[in-house]
Design a protein around this motif. Structure first.
Motif, PDB file in Angstrom:
ATOM      1  N   ALA A  20      -8.652   5.764   1.372  1.00 50.42           N
ATOM      2  CA  ALA A  20      -8.844   4.404   1.765  1.00 50.42           C
ATOM      3  C   ALA A  20     -10.164   5.063   3.063  1.00 50.42           C
ATOM      4  O   ALA A  20      -9.965   5.999   3.578  1.00 50.42           O
ATOM      5  N   LEU A  21     -10.745   3.803   3.464  1.00 43.62           N
ATOM      6  CA  LEU A  21     -11.599   4.062   4.507  1.00 43.62           C
ATOM      7  C   LEU A  21     -11.238   2.918   5.606  1.00 43.62           C
ATOM      8  O   LEU A  21     -10.715   1.885   5.493  1.00 43.62           O
ATOM      9  N   ALA A  22     -11.190   3.349   7.104  1.00 38.28           N
ATOM     10  CA  ALA A  22     -10.795   2.772   8.151  1.00 38.28           C
ATOM     11  C   ALA A  22     -11.799   2.968   9.243  1.00 38.28           C
ATOM     12  O   ALA A  22     -12.561   3.972   9.348  1.00 38.28           O
ATOM     13  N   SER A  23     -11.898   1.975  10.290  1.00 39.13           N
ATOM     14  CA  SER A  23     -12.930   2.100  11.439  1.00 39.13           C
ATOM     15  C   SER A  23     -12.250   3.057  12.595  1.00 39.13           C
ATOM     16  O   SER A  23     -12.895   3.680  13.211  1.00 39.13           O
ATOM     17  N   ASP A  24     -10.975   3.184  12.453  1.00 36.02           N
ATOM     18  CA  ASP A  24     -10.422   3.844  13.847  1.00 36.02           C
ATOM     19  C   ASP A  24     -10.971   3.294  15.215  1.00 36.02           C
ATOM     20  O   ASP A  24     -11.263   4.152  16.319  1.00 36.02           O
ATOM     21  N   ALA A  30      -0.312  14.667  -5.640  1.00 40.91           N
ATOM     22  CA  ALA A  30       1.055  14.410  -6.501  1.00 40.91           C
ATOM     23  C   ALA A  30       1.863  13.464  -5.695  1.00 40.91           C
ATOM     24  O   ALA A  30       3.164  13.131  -6.091  1.00 40.91           O
ATOM     25  N   SER A  31       1.357  12.734  -4.573  1.00 42.86           N
ATOM     26  CA  SER A  31       2.323  11.762  -3.881  1.00 42.86           C
ATOM     27  C   SER A  31       1.685  10.446  -3.716  1.00 42.86           C
ATOM     28  O   SER A  31       0.518  10.180  -4.297  1.00 42.86           O
ATOM     29  N   ASP A  32       2.448   9.434  -3.358  1.00 35.29           N
ATOM     30  CA  ASP A  32       1.808   8.328  -3.253  1.00 35.29           C
ATOM     31  C   ASP A  32       1.070   7.916  -1.516  1.00 35.29           C
ATOM     32  O   ASP A  32       0.643   6.587  -1.269  1.00 35.29           O
ATOM     33  N   THR A  33       1.126   8.984  -0.747  1.00 35.83           N
ATOM     34  CA  THR A  33       0.460   8.857   0.380  1.00 35.83           C
ATOM     35  C   THR A  33      -1.039   8.710   0.258  1.00 35.83           C
ATOM     36  O   THR A  33      -1.713   9.653  -0.335  1.00 35.83           O
ATOM     37  N   VAL A  34      -1.660   7.752   1.078  1.00 40.15           N
ATOM     38  CA  VAL A  34      -3.047   7.453   0.716  1.00 40.15           C
ATOM     39  C   VAL A  34      -3.730   8.314   2.087  1.00 40.15           C
ATOM     40  O   VAL A  34      -3.193   8.660   3.153  1.00 40.15           O
ATOM     41  N   ALA A  35      -4.860   8.976   1.595  1.00 40.74           N
ATOM     42  CA  ALA A  35      -5.623   9.759   2.679  1.00 40.74           C
ATOM     43  C   ALA A  35      -6.646   8.880   3.135  1.00 40.74           C
ATOM     44  O   ALA A  35      -7.624   8.354   2.600  1.00 40.74           O
ATOM     45  N   THR A  36      -6.444   8.235   4.345  1.00 38.43           N
ATOM     46  CA  THR A  36      -7.407   7.563   4.979  1.00 38.43           C
ATOM     47  C   THR A  36      -8.484   8.155   5.892  1.00 38.43           C
ATOM     48  O   THR A  36      -8.022   8.968   6.901  1.00 38.43           O
ATOM     49  N   LEU A  37      -9.760   7.992   5.610  1.00 36.66           N
ATOM     50  CA  LEU A  37     -10.687   8.610   6.150  1.00 36.66           C
ATOM     51  C   LEU A  37     -11.319   7.813   7.107  1.00 36.66           C
ATOM     52  O   LEU A  37     -11.363   6.577   7.019  1.00 36.66           O
TER      53      LEU A  37
END
Length: 416
Positions: A322-326, A289-296
């Motif tokens: 989204a995907l990111a490396s961390d 319900a938000s504009d917050t992206v879940a970055t995995l």
């Protein structure tokens, strides 16, 4: 004027249409071409129209006949034959920690023999980072940037968080700002050892002098809202202070177990909440319900042997992923976005198209950018040519260096 025409593209991932496009979130074009002018995408379309379009564009942008007569000064177009390979947007890695000193290979080895991951190892990197000189940190950072570029990452975020004093956090922010505009102030990474019995004093430092020193070099403020790090109330106070200084919020949350990170991120309007390994139904609903992206960050689960996040559950609920490396020395010492794609497909229920979208356009949304992660007229000409006929090969051939050529703002980073 600088002009490049890339033609004979077998499969072009434009990401036009977005994640909601039925069946094809990647806006795929076949037998395509891309015209780049002065660092921006000027035209995208069928390969058999490319030469005509390029010629018309050159004529329309040439103002002085004498320039045309002189030849290539303003109108010569560099031509690149993609050889039927796939072209995708440059990867957008929206979560890295690549300004640091030291090494924690021994921790990785211990985890592989059964020792559980805990946030406390961060303090070891803090000690090594404080001991490093600016020149040492800058040289190491340059090496990581080259590593990112070679693997197709053209936009990346960098966090502070390994200094945890006013001067050290400020220098990490300053060094990061030399290589990216996407700098995140993460003074709230952990409470440093010298403040172990004085948490309130450290939080006051973070929201006061440390924020004052880092804000001029930063775009974002982040907090590790997790057991062993910062409580929800402490995290909210830190984020509110950053927002008051004009920084945009993001959150580390729900990594080590169920928690309040996701709800906090949504409440403050964070651009992203990163990790999202342990989510309740209420967390998923709040994200949807938000504009917050879940970055995995699947590199973390690969390196720590924690359960992988359930990307399928999030996508099916309508959450932007989204995907990111961390990339960091403790829990995910890899900068490879192709590896993140392969892990997301194999372990997290994503299709190859969803994973590529999440590693490009999804990362752009996590950074609130609309000029990267897409290949469309007006966007930054950040392009990756694969030594493969389709983007599927990024997951199909894990560990194989398929990135052949990379352009950032139209300039080639990896010449053939």
């Amino acid at each position: 004027m600088s002009t490049t025409l890339i033609t004979n593209i077998g499969e072009l991932t434009t990401n036009v249409g977005g994640a909601s496009a039925p069946g094809d979130p990647c806006g795929t074009l076949r037998d395509a071409a891309v015209l780049v002018v002065d660092g921006r995408v000027a035209w995208v379309g069928p390969a058999d129209e490319a030469e005509d379009v390029s010629s018309r564009f050159a004529r329309s942008t040439t103002r002085e006949p004498s320039v045309v007569e002189r030849g290539s000064e303003a109108t010569e177009t560099k031509r690149v034959d993609a050889g039927g390979g796939a072209v995708i947007p440059g990867f957008v890695d929206s979560h890295t920690h690549i300004v640091f000193g030291g090494d924690r290979a021994d921790e990785f080895e211990a985890r592989m023999t059964g020792t559980a991951y805990a946030a406390g190892g961060i303090r070891r990197t803090v000690a090594a980072t404080r001991a490093a000189t600016d020149a040492e940190l800058r040289a190491r950072l340059a090496g990581f940037v080259a590593e990112l570029h070679a693997q197709g990452t053209t936009t990346f975020e960098v966090k502070t968080g390994y200094g945890l004093t006013v001067d050290d956090e400020a220098r990490l922010a300053r060094l990061a700002a030399e290589v990216t505009p996407e700098v995140t102030f993460l003074g709230a990474h952990v409470v440093p050892a010298e403040y172990a019995e004085r948490r309130e004093d450290y939080i006051a430092l973070v929201v006061g002098d440390m924020l004052d020193a880092c804000a001029p070099h930063s775009r974002w403020v982040d907090v590790f809202c997790e057991r062993g790090a910062f409580t929800p109330d402490e995290s909210r106070r830190i984020l509110d202070a950053g927002i008051a200084r004009g920084l945009l919020p993001r959150v580390h949350g729900n990594q080590l177990g169920p928690g309040d990170g996701v709800q906090l991120a949504v409440a403050v309007g964070a651009a992203s909440v990163d990790h999202c390994t342990y989510l309740s139904d209420a967390d998923v609903a709040a994200l949807a319900a938000s504009d917050t992206v879940a970055t995995l960050l699947p590199g973390v689960e690969f390196s720590t042997r924690q359960p992988y996040p359930d990307a399928r559950r999030l996508i099916d609920a309508g959450v932007t992923v989204a995907l990111a490396s961390d990339c960091n020395p403790g829990s995910s010492f890899t900068s490879s976005m192709p590896l993140m794609i392969a892990l997301a497909v194999r372990e997290m229920g994503m299709t190859p198209a969803e994973a590529v979208w999440a590693a490009t356009a999804g990362g752009a949304r996590a950074l609130r950018r609309d000029d990267v992660g897409v290949i469309t007229a007006g966007a930054c000409a950040d392009l990756v040519l694969l030594d493969a006929p389709t983007r599927v090969h990024l997951a199909y051939r894990p560990g194989v260096p398929l990135v052949s050529r990379v352009w950032k703002d139209g300039a080639e980073l990896t010449p053939a």
